[in-house]
Design an enzyme around this catalytic site. Structure first.
Site, PDB file in Angstrom:
ATOM      1  N   ASP A  16       0.814  -1.230   0.000  1.00 13.59           N
ATOM      2  CA  ASP A  16       0.000   0.000   0.000  1.00 13.59           C
ATOM      3  C   ASP A  16       0.844   1.275   0.000  1.00 13.59           C
ATOM      4  O   ASP A  16       0.446   2.301   0.543  1.00 13.59           O
ATOM      5  CB  ASP A  16      -0.968   0.016   1.197  1.00 13.59           C
ATOM      6  CG  ASP A  16      -1.857  -1.201   1.218  1.00 13.59           C
ATOM      7  OD1 ASP A  16      -2.212  -1.685   0.129  1.00 13.59           O
ATOM      8  OD2 ASP A  16      -2.185  -1.680   2.319  1.00 13.59           O
TER       9      ASP A  16
ATOM     10  N   LYS B 176       1.854   2.171  -5.117  1.00 16.47           N
ATOM     11  CA  LYS B 176       2.350   1.626  -6.394  1.00 16.47           C
ATOM     12  C   LYS B 176       1.389   1.956  -7.526  1.00 16.47           C
ATOM     13  O   LYS B 176       1.806   2.261  -8.645  1.00 16.47           O
ATOM     14  CB  LYS B 176       2.509   0.094  -6.281  1.00 16.47           C
ATOM     15  CG  LYS B 176       3.502  -0.329  -5.210  1.00 16.47           C
ATOM     16  CD  LYS B 176       3.519  -1.834  -5.027  1.00 16.47           C
ATOM     17  CE  LYS B 176       2.274  -2.418  -4.417  1.00 16.47           C
ATOM     18  NZ  LYS B 176       2.032  -2.044  -3.009  1.00 16.47           N
TER      19      LYS B 176
ATOM     20  N   GLY C 189      -4.615  -4.231  -3.748  1.00 14.16           N
ATOM     21  CA  GLY C 189      -5.598  -3.189  -4.053  1.00 14.16           C
ATOM     22  C   GLY C 189      -4.826  -1.954  -4.433  1.00 14.16           C
ATOM     23  O   GLY C 189      -4.167  -1.353  -3.589  1.00 14.16           O
ATOM     24  N   HIS C 190      -4.818  -1.614  -5.716  1.00 15.26           N
ATOM     25  CA  HIS C 190      -4.021  -0.488  -6.203  1.00 15.26           C
ATOM     26  C   HIS C 190      -4.947   0.663  -6.590  1.00 15.26           C
ATOM     27  O   HIS C 190      -5.772   0.533  -7.485  1.00 15.26           O
ATOM     28  CB  HIS C 190      -3.168  -0.925  -7.402  1.00 15.26           C
ATOM     29  CG  HIS C 190      -2.158  -1.974  -7.047  1.00 15.26           C
ATOM     30  ND1 HIS C 190      -1.338  -2.573  -7.955  1.00 15.26           N
ATOM     31  CD2 HIS C 190      -1.822  -2.510  -5.836  1.00 15.26           C
ATOM     32  CE1 HIS C 190      -0.542  -3.435  -7.338  1.00 15.26           C
ATOM     33  NE2 HIS C 190      -0.835  -3.424  -6.049  1.00 15.26           N
TER      34      HIS C 190
ATOM     35  N   GLN D 204       1.884  -6.021  -3.349  1.00 15.27           N
ATOM     36  CA  GLN D 204       2.352  -6.178  -1.959  1.00 15.27           C
ATOM     37  C   GLN D 204       3.649  -5.375  -1.746  1.00 15.27           C
ATOM     38  O   GLN D 204       3.897  -4.437  -2.486  1.00 15.27           O
ATOM     39  CB  GLN D 204       2.559  -7.659  -1.614  1.00 15.27           C
ATOM     40  CG  GLN D 204       1.284  -8.459  -1.444  1.00 15.27           C
ATOM     41  CD  GLN D 204       0.658  -8.904  -2.736  1.00 15.27           C
ATOM     42  OE1 GLN D 204       1.297  -9.521  -3.557  1.00 15.27           O
ATOM     43  NE2 GLN D 204      -0.611  -8.592  -2.918  1.00 15.27           N
TER      44      GLN D 204
HETATM   45  P1  GDP Z   1      -0.777   0.400  -3.525  1.00 17.08           P
HETATM   46  O1  GDP Z   1      -1.381  -0.884  -3.083  1.00 17.08           O
HETATM   47  O2  GDP Z   1       0.700   0.430  -3.292  1.00 17.08           O
HETATM   48  O3  GDP Z   1      -1.129   0.771  -4.928  1.00 17.08           O
HETATM   49  O4  GDP Z   1      -1.394   1.531  -2.581  1.00 17.08           O
HETATM   50  P2  GDP Z   1      -2.954   1.674  -2.145  1.00 17.08           P
HETATM   51  O5  GDP Z   1      -3.721   2.166  -3.314  1.00 17.08           O
HETATM   52  O6  GDP Z   1      -3.431   0.446  -1.472  1.00 17.08           O
HETATM   53  O7  GDP Z   1      -2.827   2.778  -1.006  1.00 17.08           O
HETATM   54  C1  GDP Z   1      -2.254   4.013  -1.263  1.00 17.08           C
HETATM   55  C2  GDP Z   1      -3.280   5.101  -0.948  1.00 17.08           C
HETATM   56  O8  GDP Z   1      -2.612   6.351  -0.937  1.00 17.08           O
HETATM   57  C3  GDP Z   1      -4.364   5.250  -1.980  1.00 17.08           C
HETATM   58  O9  GDP Z   1      -5.545   5.636  -1.336  1.00 17.08           O
HETATM   59  C4  GDP Z   1      -3.856   6.368  -2.884  1.00 17.08           C
HETATM   60  O10 GDP Z   1      -4.899   7.066  -3.548  1.00 17.08           O
HETATM   61  C5  GDP Z   1      -3.181   7.238  -1.879  1.00 17.08           C
HETATM   62  N1  GDP Z   1      -2.037   8.024  -2.346  1.00 17.08           N
HETATM   63  C6  GDP Z   1      -1.038   7.688  -3.190  1.00 17.08           C
HETATM   64  N2  GDP Z   1      -0.101   8.644  -3.233  1.00 17.08           N
HETATM   65  C7  GDP Z   1      -0.511   9.625  -2.383  1.00 17.08           C
HETATM   66  C8  GDP Z   1       0.055  10.859  -1.944  1.00 17.08           C
HETATM   67  O11 GDP Z   1       1.145  11.258  -2.332  1.00 17.08           O
HETATM   68  N3  GDP Z   1      -0.655  11.577  -1.035  1.00 17.08           N
HETATM   69  C9  GDP Z   1      -1.848  11.167  -0.544  1.00 17.08           C
HETATM   70  N4  GDP Z   1      -2.457  11.917   0.342  1.00 17.08           N
HETATM   71  N5  GDP Z   1      -2.401  10.003  -0.925  1.00 17.08           N
HETATM   72  C10 GDP Z   1      -1.736   9.237  -1.812  1.00 17.08           C
HETATM   73  P1  IMO Z   2      -0.936  -4.149  -2.245  1.00 18.59           P
HETATM   74  O1  IMO Z   2      -0.515  -4.701  -3.604  1.00 18.59           O
HETATM   75  C1  IMO Z   2      -0.994  -4.629   2.073  1.00 18.59           C
HETATM   76  C2  IMO Z   2      -1.015  -8.759   3.617  1.00 18.59           C
HETATM   77  C3  IMO Z   2      -2.260  -9.192   4.344  1.00 18.59           C
HETATM   78  C4  IMO Z   2      -1.659 -10.167   5.340  1.00 18.59           C
HETATM   79  C5  IMO Z   2      -0.553 -10.835   4.538  1.00 18.59           C
HETATM   80  C6  IMO Z   2      -0.944 -12.187   3.956  1.00 18.59           C
HETATM   81  O2  IMO Z   2      -2.217  -3.421  -2.297  1.00 18.59           O
HETATM   82  O3  IMO Z   2       0.183  -3.412  -1.615  1.00 18.59           O
HETATM   83  P2  IMO Z   2      -2.496 -12.873   1.915  1.00 18.59           P
HETATM   84  O4  IMO Z   2      -3.948 -12.628   1.648  1.00 18.59           O
HETATM   85  O5  IMO Z   2      -1.586 -12.293   0.873  1.00 18.59           O
HETATM   86  O6  IMO Z   2      -2.182 -14.298   2.202  1.00 18.59           O
HETATM   87  O7  IMO Z   2      -2.190 -12.072   3.299  1.00 18.59           O
HETATM   88  O8  IMO Z   2      -0.243  -9.937   3.478  1.00 18.59           O
HETATM   89  N1  IMO Z   2      -1.240  -8.214   2.251  1.00 18.59           N
HETATM   90  C7  IMO Z   2      -1.190  -6.908   1.940  1.00 18.59           C
HETATM   91  N2  IMO Z   2      -1.020  -5.811   2.714  1.00 18.59           N
HETATM   92  N3  IMO Z   2      -1.124  -4.480   0.744  1.00 18.59           N
HETATM   93  C8  IMO Z   2      -1.261  -5.569  -0.067  1.00 18.59           C
HETATM   94  O9  IMO Z   2      -1.253  -5.484  -1.407  1.00 18.59           O
HETATM   95  C9  IMO Z   2      -1.339  -6.853   0.543  1.00 18.59           C
HETATM   96  N4  IMO Z   2      -1.494  -8.096   0.065  1.00 18.59           N
HETATM   97  C10 IMO Z   2      -1.422  -8.921   1.111  1.00 18.59           C
HETATM   98  O10 IMO Z   2      -2.898  -8.111   4.974  1.00 18.59           O
HETATM   99  O11 IMO Z   2      -1.038  -9.467   6.393  1.00 18.59           O
HETATM  100 MG    MG Z   3      -2.892  -1.561  -1.801  1.00 16.23          MG
END
Ligand code: GDP
Ligand code: IMO
Ligand code: MG
Length: 427
Positions: free
Chosen positions: A13, A16, A40-41, A223
């Site tokens: 998270d 990416k 979840g991206h 991840q």
């Molecule tokens: P990912 O799994 O690495 O793609 O990240 P996620 O989407 O799960 O979580 C990142 C969160 O941060 C999302 O809600 C994005 O919209 C938000 N986000 C990304 N870059 C920024 C930033 O520079 N500032 C803020 N405030 N939010 C950001």
């Molecule tokens: P993105 O791509 C954050 C975590 C789960 C749990 C562990 C194992 O959005 O960064 P699993 O279901 O993979 O067997 O769970 O990994 N986990 C993540 N945490 N972002 C993710 O993906 C994750 N994918 C798995 O919360 O701790």
């Molecule tokens: Mg994510």
């Protein structure tokens, strides 16, 4: 030609999705190479806000071919739902392709993920319960069913019959739950096969062609490094490799093919699920970050654990991925804090260490050693030039660069595509 891997450098998270959506403007191919719909991206662009679980974040550009690589485990229902949702919102998905070698998540994987978690009791891993671990376990045990198997109904039936017989013994005899029906799963997966057939390909050939044409290819990580099966906080990890090395295996590319490796770091740390996190803040600062940044899981909605930037973990991540540069995201979240801390070492049993221990029992005993820096306490989301950031923000970024020995290419100051500072060119 340039292949750039975009890698989660912490516990996932990191942002990416935002970074891939940004860089894909100049790309020809984007490949997801690991994980499954546990990812979840989030992407915020002119089409709106999207949370993608399987489809690569390059899908919003008409010139980008998006590939779900062999290293991904695919829940076909989730994938079809994602395609439909994108289409409904005006996003074309005809340039999406799926590797015939990718493994399928089957109903018993999802069921077993939940049953295994419950049987772990207080030692539950906190998985996303999407069937990821059981699907990768079957892949390794050579009990998997692959996307290509959907294209031949006889092969599918034979394989499913053999595997389901074995799975039903586990479900009924070990967990005492009802067996699953062969007919139901078979007919469901035949339908998925018909729907997905136009997308299924030998995708390494597509990749090779793009490389021959000297086009930009992005490997989209899922991840984060500290969730890696080998190098993460085992057993509190996921079941595949989010590392740059995993990008080679999960996309079908030799290691010499990757020219840049961009580590995506949040300006602080978060983790969702169980397992050690040395800089976790179980206080009002942690709560403040969570609420201000809305740190709740994109896939499961669970609150994310928040803490200070851990430079010990970041150095480890840089070393095992070979980052050539970094993207620092969510710097704007820190706007309100008067003082910032960075973990620069750990105290372990009375001694100071500067490395990330390999086992969780040791890591759990590590106490962070902090360095303090002043905060900037003004909004920065509107800034687009590095030199216009408050001096304290520049100092913070410079210190992260120094501690991780990783030059910063990109600073993100908001979720939208444009809320980005290009500090140094990637190429
Ligand atoms: P990912 O799994 O690495 O793609 O990240 P996620 O989407 O799960 O979580 C990142 C969160 O941060 C999302 O809600 C994005 O919209 C938000 N986000 C990304 N870059 C920024 C930033 O520079 N500032 C803020 N405030 N939010 C950001
Ligand atoms: P993105 O791509 C954050 C975590 C789960 C749990 C562990 C194992 O959005 O960064 P699993 O279901 O993979 O067997 O769970 O990994 N986990 C993540 N945490 N972002 C993710 O993906 C994750 N994918 C798995 O919360 O701790
Ligand atoms: Mg994510």
């Amino acid at each position: 030609m340039p292949v750039i891997a975009v890698i989660g450098a912490q516990w996932g998270d990191e942002g990416k999705g935002k970074v891939v959506d940004l860089l894909a403007e100049k790309a020809r191919v984007v490949v997801r190479f690991s994980g499954g719909d546990n990812a979840g991206h989030t992407v915020v662009n002119p089409y709106g806000e999207f949370r993608l679980h399987l489809i690569p974040c390059g899908i919003f550009y008409p010139q980008v071919v998006c590939i779900i690589g062999n290293g991904v485990v695919i829940n076909p229902e989730v994938l079809i739902g994602e395609v439909d949702q994108l289409n409904q919102r005006g996003v074309d998905t005809t340039r999406l392709f799926i590797s015939d070698r990718a493994h399928l998540i089957m109903p018993y994987h999802i069921l077993l993920d939940g049953l295994e978690e419950e049987s772990r009791g207080g030692k539950a891993l906190g998985t996303t319960r999407k069937g990821i671990g059981p699907a990768f376990a079957d892949k390794t045990a050579r009990l998997g069913i692959r996307v290509g198997d959907l294209l031949d109904k006889e092969v599918l039936l034979e394989r499913l019959r053999f595997i389901l017989e074995y799975k039903n013994v586990i479900l009924t005899k070990i967990y005492g739950v009802s067996p699953l029906s062969l007919d139901e799963i078979y007919s469901q997966y035949c339908q998925y096969g018909e729907r997905l057939a136009p997308y299924i390909r030998e995708t390494t050939i597509m990749l090779e062609e793009a490389l021959h044409r000297n086009e930009l290819v992005i490997l989209e990580g899922a991840q984060g490094t500290l969730l890696d099966l080998d190098f993460g906080t085992y057993p509190y990890t996921t079941s595949s490799s989010p590392l740059a090395g995993g990008g080679c295996l999960g996309a079908g590319l030799g290691p010499t093919g990757i020219s840049r490796i961009l580590g995506v770091f949040k300006a602080y740390c978060t983790r969702v699920g169980s397992g050690p996190m040395p800089t976790e803040l179980k206080d009002e600062t942690g709560d403040l970050i969570r609420e201000r940044a809305h740190e709740y899981g994109t896939t499961t909605g669970r609150p994310r654990r928040c803490g200070w930037f851990d430079a010990v973990a970041a150095r480890f991540s840089t070393r095992i991925n070979g980052f050539t540069g970094a993207a620092i995201t969510r710097l704007d979240v820190l706007d309100i804090l008067p003082r910032l801390k960075i973990c620069v070492g750990y105290k372990l049993d009375g001694k100071t260490i500067d490395y990330f221990p390999g086992n969780v029992a040791t890591l759990e005993r590590c106490q962070p050693i902090y360095e303090e820096l002043p905060g900037w306490q003004v909004p920065i989301s509107h800034i687009r030039q590095y030199g216009e950031l408050p001096i304290e923000a520049q100092q913070y970024v410079a210190r992260l660069e120094e501690l991780t020995s990783c030059p910063v290419n990109i600073i993100s100051v908001g979720a939208e595509r444009g809320q980005t500072i290009h500090k140094m060119p990637i190429f």
